[in-house]
Design a protein around this motif. Structure first.
Motif, PDB file in Angstrom:
ATOM      1  N   SER A 238       0.813  -1.075  -0.057  1.00 21.55           N
ATOM      2  CA  SER A 238      -0.127   0.124  -0.015  1.00 21.55           C
ATOM      3  C   SER A 238       0.976   1.238  -0.124  1.00 21.55           C
TER       4      SER A 238
ATOM      5  N   SER B 181      -4.805   1.101   2.725  1.00 26.40           N
ATOM      6  CA  SER B 181      -4.854   0.112   3.429  1.00 26.40           C
ATOM      7  C   SER B 181      -5.831  -0.844   2.527  1.00 26.40           C
TER       8      SER B 181
ATOM      9  N   THR C  58      -4.351  -2.758   9.346  1.00 25.26           N
ATOM     10  CA  THR C  58      -3.049  -2.616   9.839  1.00 25.26           C
ATOM     11  C   THR C  58      -2.819  -1.681  10.979  1.00 25.26           C
TER      12      THR C  58
ATOM     13  N   GLU D 138       8.743 -11.830  -0.682  1.00 24.61           N
ATOM     14  CA  GLU D 138       7.836 -12.503   0.332  1.00 24.61           C
ATOM     15  C   GLU D 138       7.169 -13.848   0.083  1.00 24.61           C
TER      16      GLU D 138
HETATM   17  C1  F6R Z   1       2.488  -7.370   0.609  1.00 20.91           C
HETATM   18  C2  F6R Z   1       1.761  -7.334   1.925  1.00 20.91           C
HETATM   19  C3  F6R Z   1       2.160  -6.406   2.867  1.00 20.91           C
HETATM   20  C4  F6R Z   1       0.756  -5.374   2.880  1.00 20.91           C
HETATM   21  C5  F6R Z   1       1.038  -4.456   4.047  1.00 20.91           C
HETATM   22  C6  F6R Z   1      -0.026  -3.294   4.411  1.00 20.91           C
HETATM   23  O1  F6R Z   1       2.267  -8.115  -0.515  1.00 20.91           O
HETATM   24  O2  F6R Z   1       0.829  -7.891   1.748  1.00 20.91           O
HETATM   25  O3  F6R Z   1       3.382  -5.499   2.515  1.00 20.91           O
HETATM   26  O4  F6R Z   1       0.601  -4.489   1.921  1.00 20.91           O
HETATM   27  O5  F6R Z   1       1.110  -5.345   5.336  1.00 20.91           O
HETATM   28  O6  F6R Z   1      -1.212  -4.015   4.534  1.00 20.91           O
HETATM   29  P1  F6R Z   1      -2.904  -3.264   4.379  1.00 20.91           P
HETATM   30  O7  F6R Z   1      -2.689  -2.962   3.023  1.00 20.91           O
HETATM   31  O8  F6R Z   1      -3.694  -4.195   4.684  1.00 20.91           O
HETATM   32  O9  F6R Z   1      -2.612  -1.969   5.362  1.00 20.91           O
END
Ligand code: F6R
Length: 366
Positions: free
Chosen positions: A61, A105, A110, A246
């Protein structure tokens, strides 16, 4: 539930033509050059008049936030800072009247992003959420926002949420540009017409899946990868590297191509695959020189190029073509081959792509 696909990640990569169309449905009217974002009304003026925009996010994100930074500058002339939520919340960030925070997000849960929002809110900032999960904590903590509408993302590695975020951010940015009159009608029309074609362009990229799988088979045992891009494709390089590390556990780094000279170039030898996102755009000549620099050190170049490119295929070891596209929208397209490359490499290494070790879909602890 996986719709005939072996893994959620592959299903979600292939869903992108539809999930992007879903993110634009009822919002984008390319014919009439109109964008309607029902979720940003009360604060639309605040956003248009913002002195500064602060984008807060983590991981993938955060990468879509970087693309948004370039777009906001280009089309709205608003200064933007893109912050890792975890750093922002533990600094003593300067937030002034007239600053608007955009929190990005997928999960909306998160922990660091949520805490950063609370901090910014307590200092008077307006918070706009760009979130996938409806009713999530971050969507509730935001004053207003826009949902992605890309449907649930189950695979831990974010794919369709990234392109959904880009699609929604571009619509937000262009609607601000219209309000600010920082874009001409002709340029707007051009961009919106191209935006409406993105699902078809991604379909074309997906048709190269077999070729990408073949390239993956050649590099599945590599120990390191470098990803390079410039301009709008720089965040794509970061995202490509993150996807690879990852799910395949291969060490990978993304860099702005010109930064290579300031250190990473020392890593390049005949064993080093270097993925260069080198589509036709305003930095094309520069990235061609960067490819030459890699080749001069015997690195192996896997280039993502615009279809019809005749120059780079002569220099690079492998090329993956993507359809022509406005450079401002290219990340929506150029990220897709990188998603597929990391998927196939991970599968060939026997990794659990949907649930990579040590990772959780939403990081609800800091
Ligand atoms: C990468 C991934 C993580 C999320 C990060 C933010 O593939 O899944 O880097 O992008 O943990 O998560 P959100 O977007 O749910 O806040």
């Amino acid at each position: 539930e996986k719709g005939g696909y072996e893994h959620f990640m592959l299903k979600e990569i292939f869903e992108q033509p539809n999930s992007i169309a879903d993110s634009m449905r009822g919002r984008l009217d390319a014919k009439n050059s109109k964008i309607t974002l029902g979720g940003i009304r009360e604060y639309a003026d605040a956003l248009t008049e913002a002195n500064r925009i602060i984008i807060i996010a983590c991981g993938t994100s955060w990468h879509s936030g970087l693309v948004a930074e370039y777009l906001f500058e280009e089309f709205c002339r608003i200064p933007v800072e893109v912050e890792y939520a975890s750093e922002f919340r533990y600094r003593n960030p300067v937030i002034n009247k007239g600053d608007v925070v955009i929190a990005i997000s997928q999960s909306g849960e998160t922990a660091d992003t949520l805490a950063a929002i609370e901090l910014a809110k307590s200092r008077g900032a307006i918070i706009l959420g760009v979130v996938n999960v409806v009713g999530s904590s971050i969507s509730r903590a935001s004053h207003e926002g826009a949902y992605l509408h890309t449907g649930p993302e189950i695979g831990v590695a974010s794919t369709k949420a990234f392109t959904g975020q880009l699609s929604v951010l571009i619509m937000i940015i262009l609607s601000v540009a219209v309000r600010k009159k920082t874009i001409t009608d002709a340029r707007l029309k051009e961009l919106l017409t191209d935006l409406a074609c993105i699902p078809d362009k991604i379909r074309k990229v997906l048709a190269s899946n077999d070729k990408i799988e073949y390239i993956a088979s050649l590099f599945k045992d590599a120990r390191n990868f470098l990803y390079l891009g410039r301009g709008y494709n720089f965040p794509v390089a970061l995202e490509g590297a993150l996807k690879l590390k990852e799910i395949s556990y291969i060490h990978a780094e993304g860099y702005p191509a010109a930064e290579m000279k300031h250190g990473p170039i020392a890593l390049i030898d005949e064993e080093m695959p270097v993925v260069v996102i080198a589509t036709r755009d305003s930095s094309y000549d520069k990235i061609v020189s960067n490819i030459q620099e890699v080749k001069a050190r015997k690195g192996i170049v896997i280039a993502v190029v615009t279809e019809g490119d005749v120059l780079i295929p002569k220099m690079a070891d492998y090329v993956i073509e993507v359809p022509k596209c406005d450079e401002a929208l290219m990340p929506l397209v150029s990220v897709v081959p990188l998603q597929l490359l990391s998927y196939h490499i991970a599968i060939m290494r026997g990794c659990n792509v949907d649930q990579p070790r040590n990772l959780a879909k939403s990081v609800t602890v800091e």
